[in-house]
Design an enzyme around this catalytic site. Structure first.
Site, PDB file in Angstrom:
ATOM      1  N   CYS A  55       1.281  -1.151  -0.209  1.00 48.01           N
ATOM      2  CA  CYS A  55       0.124   0.048   0.010  1.00 48.01           C
ATOM      3  C   CYS A  55       0.899   0.780   0.314  1.00 48.01           C
ATOM      4  O   CYS A  55       0.384   2.068   0.565  1.00 48.01           O
ATOM      5  CB  CYS A  55      -1.183   0.288   1.264  1.00 48.01           C
ATOM      6  SG  CYS A  55      -0.045   0.003   3.207  1.00 48.01           S
ATOM      7  N   CYS A 120       2.216  -6.721  -5.184  1.00 52.25           N
ATOM      8  CA  CYS A 120       3.389  -5.903  -4.482  1.00 52.25           C
ATOM      9  C   CYS A 120       4.676  -4.931  -5.194  1.00 52.25           C
ATOM     10  O   CYS A 120       4.534  -3.984  -4.888  1.00 52.25           O
ATOM     11  CB  CYS A 120       4.741  -6.706  -3.672  1.00 52.25           C
ATOM     12  SG  CYS A 120       5.717  -7.578  -4.914  1.00 52.25           S
ATOM     13  N   GLU A 287       0.615   2.548  16.390  1.00 53.31           N
ATOM     14  CA  GLU A 287       0.400   1.242  17.272  1.00 53.31           C
ATOM     15  C   GLU A 287      -1.191   1.507  17.152  1.00 53.31           C
ATOM     16  O   GLU A 287      -1.956   0.087  17.883  1.00 53.31           O
ATOM     17  CB  GLU A 287       1.239   1.701  18.281  1.00 53.31           C
ATOM     18  CG  GLU A 287       2.606   1.974  19.111  1.00 53.31           C
ATOM     19  CD  GLU A 287       2.832   0.159  19.144  1.00 53.31           C
ATOM     20  OE1 GLU A 287       4.355  -0.289  18.843  1.00 53.31           O
ATOM     21  OE2 GLU A 287       1.343  -0.544  19.393  1.00 53.31           O
ATOM     22  N   GLU A 830      -5.904 -23.561  -5.301  1.00 46.25           N
ATOM     23  CA  GLU A 830      -6.357 -23.962  -5.881  1.00 46.25           C
ATOM     24  C   GLU A 830      -8.109 -24.990  -5.217  1.00 46.25           C
ATOM     25  O   GLU A 830      -8.686 -25.012  -5.940  1.00 46.25           O
ATOM     26  CB  GLU A 830      -5.446 -25.275  -5.844  1.00 46.25           C
ATOM     27  CG  GLU A 830      -5.537 -26.354  -6.862  1.00 46.25           C
ATOM     28  CD  GLU A 830      -4.826 -27.332  -6.967  1.00 46.25           C
ATOM     29  OE1 GLU A 830      -3.586 -26.745  -6.644  1.00 46.25           O
ATOM     30  OE2 GLU A 830      -4.584 -28.565  -7.091  1.00 46.25           O
ATOM     31  N   ARG A 908       2.586 -37.814  -3.754  1.00 46.23           N
ATOM     32  CA  ARG A 908       3.374 -37.180  -4.107  1.00 46.23           C
ATOM     33  C   ARG A 908       4.367 -37.084  -2.908  1.00 46.23           C
ATOM     34  O   ARG A 908       5.310 -37.533  -3.745  1.00 46.23           O
ATOM     35  CB  ARG A 908       2.526 -36.187  -4.036  1.00 46.23           C
ATOM     36  CG  ARG A 908       3.826 -35.321  -5.016  1.00 46.23           C
ATOM     37  CD  ARG A 908       3.991 -34.025  -5.282  1.00 46.23           C
ATOM     38  NE  ARG A 908       3.235 -33.787  -7.581  1.00 46.23           N
ATOM     39  CZ  ARG A 908       3.759 -33.846  -8.255  1.00 46.23           C
ATOM     40  NH1 ARG A 908       5.031 -34.091  -8.466  1.00 46.23           N
ATOM     41  NH2 ARG A 908       3.038 -33.943  -9.407  1.00 46.23           N
ATOM     42  N   GLU A1289       7.268 -26.089  -9.050  1.00 45.80           N
ATOM     43  CA  GLU A1289       7.588 -26.500  -8.135  1.00 45.80           C
ATOM     44  C   GLU A1289       8.559 -26.685  -8.054  1.00 45.80           C
ATOM     45  O   GLU A1289       9.357 -26.772  -7.244  1.00 45.80           O
ATOM     46  CB  GLU A1289       6.488 -27.538  -8.061  1.00 45.80           C
ATOM     47  CG  GLU A1289       4.989 -27.333  -8.010  1.00 45.80           C
ATOM     48  CD  GLU A1289       3.717 -28.225  -8.220  1.00 45.80           C
ATOM     49  OE1 GLU A1289       3.568 -28.603  -9.000  1.00 45.80           O
ATOM     50  OE2 GLU A1289       3.498 -28.536  -6.873  1.00 45.80           O
TER      51      GLU A1289
HETATM   52  C1  LIG Z   1       4.726  -3.635  10.404  1.00 43.51           C
HETATM   53  C2  LIG Z   1       4.971  -2.448  11.847  1.00 43.51           C
HETATM   54  C3  LIG Z   1       6.396  -2.830  12.115  1.00 43.51           C
HETATM   55  C4  LIG Z   1       7.027  -1.996  13.502  1.00 43.51           C
HETATM   56  N1  LIG Z   1       8.316  -2.533  13.787  1.00 43.51           N
HETATM   57  C5  LIG Z   1       8.987  -2.215  15.748  1.00 43.51           C
HETATM   58  C6  LIG Z   1      10.265  -2.702  15.315  1.00 43.51           C
HETATM   59  O1  LIG Z   1      10.747  -3.307  14.559  1.00 43.51           O
HETATM   60  N2  LIG Z   1      10.355  -2.732  16.987  1.00 43.51           N
HETATM   61  C7  LIG Z   1       9.403  -1.606  17.837  1.00 43.51           C
HETATM   62  O2  LIG Z   1       9.965  -1.236  18.825  1.00 43.51           O
HETATM   63  N3  LIG Z   1       8.460  -1.251  17.287  1.00 43.51           N
HETATM   64  C8  LIG Z   1       7.967  -2.041  15.921  1.00 43.51           C
HETATM   65  N4  LIG Z   1       6.708  -1.246  16.039  1.00 43.51           N
HETATM   66  C9  LIG Z   1       5.583  -0.332  16.502  1.00 43.51           C
HETATM   67  C10 LIG Z   1       5.731   0.597  16.816  1.00 43.51           C
HETATM   68  O3  LIG Z   1       6.057   1.377  15.313  1.00 43.51           O
HETATM   69  C11 LIG Z   1       6.417   1.615  17.520  1.00 43.51           C
HETATM   70  O4  LIG Z   1       5.751   1.867  18.954  1.00 43.51           O
HETATM   71  C12 LIG Z   1       6.275   3.148  17.374  1.00 43.51           C
HETATM   72  O5  LIG Z   1       7.361   4.021  17.523  1.00 43.51           O
HETATM   73  C13 LIG Z   1       5.366   3.612  17.448  1.00 43.51           C
HETATM   74  O6  LIG Z   1       4.793   4.978  17.239  1.00 43.51           O
HETATM   75  P1  LIG Z   1       3.601   5.266  16.361  1.00 43.51           P
HETATM   76  O7  LIG Z   1       4.465   7.927  16.498  1.00 43.51           O
HETATM   77  O8  LIG Z   1       3.304   5.492  15.384  1.00 43.51           O
HETATM   78  O9  LIG Z   1       2.622   5.514  17.816  1.00 43.51           O
HETATM   79  P2  LIG Z   1       1.220   6.045  17.583  1.00 43.51           P
HETATM   80  O10 LIG Z   1       0.338   4.618  17.200  1.00 43.51           O
HETATM   81  O11 LIG Z   1       0.348   7.275  16.751  1.00 43.51           O
HETATM   82  O12 LIG Z   1       0.785   6.060  19.230  1.00 43.51           O
HETATM   83  C14 LIG Z   1       1.078   4.893  20.198  1.00 43.51           C
HETATM   84  C15 LIG Z   1       0.778   5.347  21.361  1.00 43.51           C
HETATM   85  O13 LIG Z   1       2.025   6.697  22.098  1.00 43.51           O
HETATM   86  C16 LIG Z   1       0.844   7.313  22.921  1.00 43.51           C
HETATM   87  N5  LIG Z   1       1.790   8.483  21.999  1.00 43.51           N
HETATM   88  C17 LIG Z   1       2.549   9.052  21.205  1.00 43.51           C
HETATM   89  N6  LIG Z   1       2.815  10.687  21.705  1.00 43.51           N
HETATM   90  C18 LIG Z   1       2.639  10.618  22.558  1.00 43.51           C
HETATM   91  C19 LIG Z   1       3.518  12.135  23.225  1.00 43.51           C
HETATM   92  N7  LIG Z   1       3.842  12.592  23.210  1.00 43.51           N
HETATM   93  N8  LIG Z   1       3.005  11.648  25.040  1.00 43.51           N
HETATM   94  C20 LIG Z   1       2.103  10.599  25.363  1.00 43.51           C
HETATM   95  N9  LIG Z   1       1.505   9.506  24.343  1.00 43.51           N
HETATM   96  C21 LIG Z   1       2.106   9.801  23.368  1.00 43.51           C
HETATM   97  C22 LIG Z   1      -0.730   7.012  22.010  1.00 43.51           C
HETATM   98  O14 LIG Z   1      -1.304   7.806  22.932  1.00 43.51           O
HETATM   99  C23 LIG Z   1      -0.617   6.343  21.621  1.00 43.51           C
HETATM  100  O15 LIG Z   1      -0.931   4.990  22.730  1.00 43.51           O
HETATM  101  C24 LIG Z   1       6.102  -1.979  15.219  1.00 43.51           C
HETATM  102  C25 LIG Z   1       4.904  -1.126  13.834  1.00 43.51           C
HETATM  103  C26 LIG Z   1       4.561  -1.395  13.149  1.00 43.51           C
HETATM  104  C27 LIG Z   1       3.014  -1.540  12.725  1.00 43.51           C
HETATM  105  S1  FES Z   2       3.695 -10.458  -5.381  1.00 41.36           S
HETATM  106 FE1  FES Z   2       5.801  -9.372  -5.759  1.00 41.36          FE
HETATM  107  S2  FES Z   2       5.567  -9.900  -8.114  1.00 41.36           S
HETATM  108 FE2  FES Z   2       3.836 -11.035  -6.546  1.00 41.36          FE
HETATM  109  S1  FES Z   3      -0.946  -3.687   2.422  1.00 35.01           S
HETATM  110 FE1  FES Z   3      -0.125  -1.387   4.245  1.00 35.01          FE
HETATM  111  S2  FES Z   3       0.716  -2.833   4.621  1.00 35.01           S
HETATM  112 FE2  FES Z   3       0.510  -4.119   3.791  1.00 35.01          FE
END
Ligand SMILES: Cc1cc2nc3c(=O)[nH]c(=O)nc-3n(C[C@H](O)[C@H](O)[C@H](O)COP(=O)(O)OP(=O)(O)OC[C@H]3O[C@@H](n4cnc5c(N)ncnc54)[C@H](O)[C@@H]3O)c2cc1C
Ligand code: FES
Ligand code: FES
Length: 1357
Positions: A55, A120, A287, A830, A908, A1289
């Protein structure tokens, strides 16, 4: 601010066009808005959780704080539409199209064969585009980094990276970063080979004398690529540059359930937080978005603090650098990188630690939006940053209406699971990351299942400060994630170590203390208990050595009270360093003199690749909505085995937008369904037999309404005892019948003759298909006679038609199933797609309206099953030289709750039970375990890889038992021309020996094997391993009747040709190959031929597109139709020999000759009878050999794939680009199967791994650093169209060479601990299994709890 004040208008730009949304709903994502409201369906939905990158779009803003326009990639699936206020969004449609001009990023991925199914592709295009907008001359490293958050399940990444390496400033000939001449240009005298590296002389494929001149390496011509012209990019909307003024005004948006407020200043934010202490502050939404989507959390008030200067500020102080809480991780990374360059080294230890953690933190799209405060405040026990902040005792400033206060991030900061001491009405204003002092050292560690874009299993930050000029510990802080419900400090350990000298005595004591302090209950959530405990100690060991090294530099090298590290231990301190991957593809050129218009054998591009790269290619859910269309959401069982006492949809039916609830009683025809037998129901009747069993469905006006209501349907159950694992099925004798058996020779005598008899067991885990496009169907009821049209993402159009007709109680002739293309299938579409199609069809029938449903990723993973897990008990008899004389294997597959295709899969497996080896006396028995899991199903290889894996396991054991090199034992037993298999098939044109020899030569195997041994002698904690693995794979459906195909070819008056055939396109390039075949057959250029779709009203009774034989069967059927047409055109050609195709066609038309023909093909003499052990199981065999080398970190269980060389026999390739793409894609998918992908179930059968967050398919970072594929030359196959061979395969199993290279490396590690001989390593070889197998003093400190004394968190199914 009053929440009920009038809402504001949301304003933003999409592809240069201004959008004004009067009713912006805070719960709506940008992705939903683009696809549903703007009809921009180029941006895809792959997971909805930020884990796949399908996306990806680019967001541009004028950053008032940095005073410049910034461009960054984001996951549209997580970006709330409200967060786009005053931003400009660019989607894949906004940068180029096939009708105007392709953007170079679109053109290069297409022409470099980097788009197979294409689902993708828009995501990769937009990640690359954003990188180039920010930096038109990136390095290879930057390109790799930009794709950390993009997954592809088809290509194996190599062609994507290679295509895009043409943008890099430092890309070498084979793809890797170099500055020397290109060694791959044949006509050049090359000073150096860019593939040669290090001290040992790596083989240069191009200079190998065994490579004859007709072998070519070029799959496309990069000189044809359009240059990148950064001046031609769309401009940033000038209106948005003026929007600083708008920042002074707060904005409010309100949806059905949530209100979004973007306050304009801190005071306003604090006031709001005071009024609404439970409100969430949303910056990245990475989050909160997940909590609302997957954990059903509802936050009625959301505060977006992005415009508040204090939260975006950075400030350098005397003690460190302070970052506002809303600073994104990318921003922090950029600032810290500059600081590391600017400040003295000793001051930036913590900065470097943060940077190291950010390197492996999520993907770029997430880092671009996620805020530091979001990470801290979520207080996840596996946060990557919190251990660093805690070890550095960072100071955070929190603010409320009452003022600010400073808090140290010490052991009290996290007060419980996802809790901190920050009060609800406070916000985190800023965090200071401190400078370090002289004599202060910091290291960080993270071990996850996959290195890139994965959350930690255990992570740690360790900091020590020494008394000035000494090795005495002044202060030490060892902080861990993943070892408790919160980020934890090893308090007792740290206190005990204070004042101690940094020496071996300290190490010994620290390890004991950590083992005692960092404990976990045997049933701790997350499982892997011994592994996690071992990691906690192993990390300290690494830290100890690293600090020793730093200390000796700090206190001068010759300081005699610093212990010397043995040279063989030094590598324990090194982090895996990856150079950009390099690769070579070799294939045979078409014969000289082949007509240029004849494209058979040429590496032409996938015909839809350009449309896929521009987002124009239409997948099922991209179809425009029908008027009056409804959305369907399934209601599924939450119990593995239960009686249904009551179903109550009352509450759900009252919810907004809900139209109806559908269940078994609404089925007009038969509720019974299934594939080889009807042992399933469309909707549950009185019992459910797995979690995820479909009980009913909600119909509503929109997808969110349907989904919410589906969760509100109440089901009352009476629970029954479930059977989840193979072991439980064996204990309860819960099997599907028949029990299959295959026997050859005299087993008893074979064992009597053997010098050795060895018995063992191996478990191989299942695998989720993880096609990027999940299951999707649209059903459109017609007004007459029960007619219905289905648009489905299925490999089996006719099965869909038939089962829908059965469920609706109408003849098949009323149902049309149409398939344009799929975003990947791999066997997962399938048979299991018919479950959704029948449900959707019944709902459409009842409602009398079109109905659509596309599973969310978590539903898809829960409901649709995957590859069968297998358990094999083997007994093998062999001679002293390793020659096998007898084999007896019993297989148990975990079939799940229905038969589906399990019997054919087990058959198989039995047919492939010796893989590539001649075994004179063989017996195989296969049991299909009936369990309470979702039914497992077809998956690339169809049971073959499971049995072949067990075969390679026993042959490996033989080598270890005889103390012989594994390759020697393998070669000794390898099939030879004319030998007879255990199912009585004579091997003709058997090329496995040729593949073996060529692979050994190309990979320089024997020299590298010696080098591996030498490396291992010099390294105690890093070990290398190398393995060569053959594959022999049978081509044909094992179910005889499926070996048939039909085709319909129309020639229109203008000479254009429309081909329809029984196969479906799922990215494998079938339609492209068919067009190539038809072009040669009709002797016309391929551009006169078109394939639009697969449909049951053009070609009836189609076999599913699977078993790797679709181009064989459909190619022959199309050829047959073409021959009929050619015969009809013959008189007109003869009458006008110098005429054109168009002239012959129109002449035939005028003469009233039919220009439409059907074609048909059935594989001759095929069919094996298991009862009688007679008949021909396969039409022909496919052969291949791979050699892989890995390096294992024995202390963490992590590994790196150093190099793979594959030699694959695909006959005369119809299209080398597609075939090499299949080889690479299958290999990387197999790499996932054998080393990464682990489906984890609770003892009750609950699937934990239901999305990319927990289930890890390979990323670009997992492909071998050197990845070479050679298609065997001069290997025609008389059994298939134009001497080709099926390819989908057979190559998958070659990736087991990585598994056995890992096993080889582990054997070296074990030998250092004094342990030799065979050992069990189940598949996949995850870091947990690798670490546990590398037995050493640290693993011994973490013994397992006695089985039966606790309830494990996860079980092996
Ligand atoms: C695909 C994916 C991969 C990820 N990989 C990792 C990883 O490798 N390592 C890792 O540690 N985390 C990972 N995360 C978790 C996440 O990305 C992190 O925790 C990120 O830093 C959250 O930040 P945000 O701005 O998106 O939070 P938001 O979702 O916007 O907020 C998260 C929370 O923090 C609170 N908050 C935000 N700012 C404040 C503030 N200033 N004061 C008080 N509260 C606040 C909000 O109220 C909420 O409850 C991953 C998440 C995803 C979806
Ligand atoms: S998922 Fe990348 S080409 Fe099919
Ligand atoms: S659909 Fe958004 S990252 Fe997978």
């Amino acid at each position: 601010m009053e929440l009920d004040r009038p809402v504001d208008e949301l304003q933003f730009y999409v592809n240069g066009k201004k959008i004004v949304e009067k009713n912006a709903d805070p719960e709506m994502t940008l992705l939903y808005y683009l696809r549903r409201k703007l009809g921009l369906t180029g941006t895809k939905l792959g997971c909805a959780e930020g884990g796949c990158g399908a996306c990806t779009v680019m967001v541009s803003r004028f950053d008032v704080f940095q005073k410049k326009i910034v461009h960054y990639s984001v996951n549209a699936c997580l970006a709330p539409i409200c967060s786009l206020h005053n931003a400009a969004v660019t989607t894949v449609e906004g940068i180029g199209s096939t009708t105007t001009r392709l953007h170079p990023v679109q053109e290069r991925i297409a022409k470099a064969h980097g788009s197979q199914c294409g689902f993708c592709t828009p995501g990769f295009v937009m990640s690359m585009y954003t990188l180039l907008r920010n930096n038109p001359k990136p390095t290879m490293e930057e390109i790799e980094e930009t794709f950390q958050g993009n997954l592809c399940r088809c290509t194996g990444y190599r062609p994507i990276l290679k295509g895009y390496s043409t943008f890099a400033v430092n890309s070498g000939c084979c793809g890797k970063a170099i500055t020397t001449d290109c060694c791959m240009e044949n006509n050049k005298t090359v000073p150096t080979c860019c593939k040669t590296k290090g001290s040992h002389d790596t083989h240069c494929l191009n200079r190998d004398k065994t490579n004859p001149a007709d072998l070519v390496t070029r799959l496309y011509d990069p000189s044809e690529f359009k240059p990148l012209d950064p001046t031609q990019e769309p401009i940033f909307p000038p209106e948005l540059q003026l929007h600083q003024k708008l920042l002074q005004k707060s904005v409010l948006f309100r949806g059905e359930r949530v209100t979004w407020i973007q306050p304009s200043n801190l005071a306003e934010l604090l006031e709001l937080k005071f009024q609404y202490p439970n409100a969430r502050l949303v910056v990245g939404n990475t989050e909160v978005g997940i909590e609302m989507k997957f954990k059903d959390m509802l936050y009625p008030v959301i505060l977006a603090p992005v415009c508040i200067p204090e939260l975006k500020a950075i400030q350098q102080t005397e003690t460190g650098i302070t970052f506002g809480g809303a600073c994104t991780l990318t921003f922090i990374k950029n600032v810290l990188q500059k600081a590391v360059e600017k400040f003295p080294e000793y001051q930036t230890e913590t900065f470097k630690a943060v940077l190291e953690q950010l390197k492996w933190f999520a993907g770029e799209q997430i880092r671009n939006v996620a805020a530091v405060a979001g990470n801290i405040m979520t207080a996840s026990p596996i946060s990557d940053l919190n251990p660093v902040f805690m070890s550095a005792q960072c100071k955070v400033t929190v603010a409320s209406k009452d003022g600010t206060r400073a808090i140290r991030m010490d052991r009290n900061f996290f007060s419980g699971y996802r809790k901190t001491v920050v009060k609800p009405h406070e916000i985190l204003l800023a965090i200071e990351i401190p400078f370090t002092k002289k004599g202060e050292f910091v290291s960080v560690y993270k071990q996850s299942t996959r290195q890139e874009d994965d959350i930690a299993i255990v992570n740690s930050a360790m900091r020590v400060l020494f008394r000035e000029g000494t090795n005495t510990v002044e202060e030490i802080r060892l902080c861990y994630g993943g070892m408790s419900e919160k980020t934890a400090l090893a308090q007792t350990t740290c206190e005990t170590l204070k004042g101690r000298e940094w020496n071996e005595a300290l190490l010994e004591e620290a390890c004991k203390l950590i083992a005692k302090e960092m404990t976990l209950e045997p049933s701790a959530p997350g499982g892997m208990v011994e592994f996690r405990r071992t990691l906690a100690i192993s990390f300290f060991f690494k830290f100890y050595l690293t600090v020793l090294q730093k200390l000796s530099r700090y206190l001068n090298k010759n300081n005699n009270y610093i212990e010397q590290i043995p040279p063989s231990w030094i590598s324990a301190t090194e982090l895996f360093h990856r150079d950009p991957p390099s690769s070579v593809q070799l294939f045979q050129a078409v014969p000289p003199g082949q007509c240029v218009e004849d494209v058979v054998g040429r590496p032409i591009m996938h015909l839809a690749a350009e449309k896929q790269a521009t987002g124009e290619a239409v997948y099922c859910d991209d179809m425009p909505h029908f008027e009056n269309e409804l959305y369907l959401a399934v209601v599924t069982s939450t119990k593995p085995h239960a009686k249904i006492i009551a179903i109550d949809p009352t509450d759900a039916l009252k919810m907004p937008g809900v139209v109806d609830f559908i269940s078994a009683k609404d089925v007009p025809g038969s509720n019974l369904t299934g594939h080889l037998c009807f042992d399933e129901t469309v909707f549950a009747e009185d019992t459910v037999t797995c979690i995820g069993y479909i009980i009913g469905a909600i119909l509503a006006d929109t997808q969110p309404h349907a989904r919410r209501a589906a969760k509100a349907v109440k089901i009352t159950y009476e629970e029954l005892k479930p059977i989840i694992t193979i072991q439980e099925a064996i204990e309860n004798e819960s099997f599907f019948l028949p029990i299959r058996k295959l026997e050859k020779g005299d087993i008893k005598q074979g064992f009597e003759e053997a010098d050795h008899i060895l018995e063992g067991e191996m478990h191989m885990g299942g695998q989720d298909h993880f096609y990027m496009e999940t299951h999707c169907t649209i059903a459109v009821p017609k007004k007459e006679n029960g007619e219905m049209e289905l648009f489905a993402s299925t490999q089996a159009a006719s099965a869909t038609q038939g089962l829908v007709a059965k469920a609706l109680g109408v003849p098949s002739n009323r149902i049309v199933c149409r398939v344009k293309r799929m975003g990947g299938g791999f066997g997962g579409k399938e048979s299991r797609t018919t479950m959704l199609s029948t449900v959707v069809a019944i709902a459409a029938h009842k409602a009398g309206r079109p109905v659509r449903c596309m599973y969310d990723r978590d539903e898809d993973m829960l409901i649709t099953g995957g590859r069968h897990p297998f358990l094999g008990h083997y007994k093998v008899g062999f001679m002293k030289n390793g020659k096998i004389v007898a084999l007896d294997v019993t297989y148990y597959s975990n079939a799940g709750n229905s038969m589906d295709l399990s019997i054919a899969i087990m058959e198989r497996a039995l047919l492939h039970m010796t893989n590539a080896y001649q075994v004179p006396n063989t017996r195989g028995v296969g049991y299909m375990c009936k369990t309470n899991l979702s039914s497992n199903t077809a998956f690339r290889g169809f049971g073959g890889p499971q049995a072949m894996m067990i075969a390679e396991c026993w042959i490996n054991d033989i080598a270890l038992t005889c103390a012989l090199p594994a390759d020697q034992v393998r070669f000794l037993n390898l099939y030879k021309e004319g030998e007879i298999t255990h199912y009585n098939l004579k091997l003709e044109n058997c090329t496995v020996q040729r593949c073996w020899e060529e692979c050994l030569a190309i990979s320089d195997y024997h020299n590298r094997q010696k080098y591996v041994e030498e490396f291992n002698r010099q390294h105690r904690w890093r070990k290398r391993g190398i393995a060569v693995i053959p594959t022999v794979f049978g081509l044909s459906f094992t179910v005889r009747l499926l070996n048939q195909a039909g085709a319909l070819v129309h020639i229109y008056k203008d000479g254009s040709v429309l081909v329809t055939h029984a196969g479906t396109e799922m990215g494998q390039g079938l339609h492209t190959k068919i067009v190539q075949i038809a072009g040669r057959a009709l002797q016309i250029p391929a551009d006169k031929i078109y394939i639009s779709e697969t449909s049951t009203n053009t070609v009836p009774n189609t076999s599913p597109t699977s078993a790797s034989v679709s181009s064989d069967l459909n190619g022959m059927a199309v050829y047959n139709a073409c021959q009929i047409l050619l015969q009809r055109l013959k008189p007109f050609k003869e009458a006008n020999p110098s005429g054109t195709w168009e002239e012959w066609v129109i002449a035939a038309y005028i003469d009233r000759v039919s220009l439409s023909a059907t074609g048909f093909y059935k594989t001759p003499e095929i069919g094996y009878d298991f009862e009688k052990s007679e008949g021909m199981a396969f039409s022909y065999m496919s052969y291949g050999v791979a050699c892989s080398e890995v390096e294992v970190d024995c202390l963490t269980g992590g590994h790196m794939n150093l190099r793979t060389d594959i030699v694959m026999d695909v006959g005369f390739s119809l299209n080398p680009a597609i075939d090499i793409g299949q080889v690479e894609g299958a290999f990387v998918q197999g790499l996932g199967l054998f080393t990464l992908e682990e489906l984890r179930y609770s003892p009750e059968g609950f699937l934990y791994t239901r999305g990319p967050g927990m289930y890890k398919i390979p990323t670009l970072g997992d492909i071998p650093l050197e990845f070479n594929v050679t298609l065997l030359r001069d290997s025609p196959n008389s059994k298939a169209i134009y001497s080709s061979k099926g390819v989908g395969e057979p190559p998958l199993f070659l990736s087991s060479s990585v598994f056995f290279a890992i096993k080889d490396a582990i054997a070296f590690a074990r030998a250092d601990s004094g342990i030799t001989g065979p050992f069990r390593l189940d598949s996949p070889a995850t870091p947990e299994r690798i670490r546990n197998a590398c037995v050493d003093q640290f693993t011994k400190m973490c013994p397992s709890a006695n089985p039966g004394t606790f309830k494990p968190w996860a079980v092996q199914v």
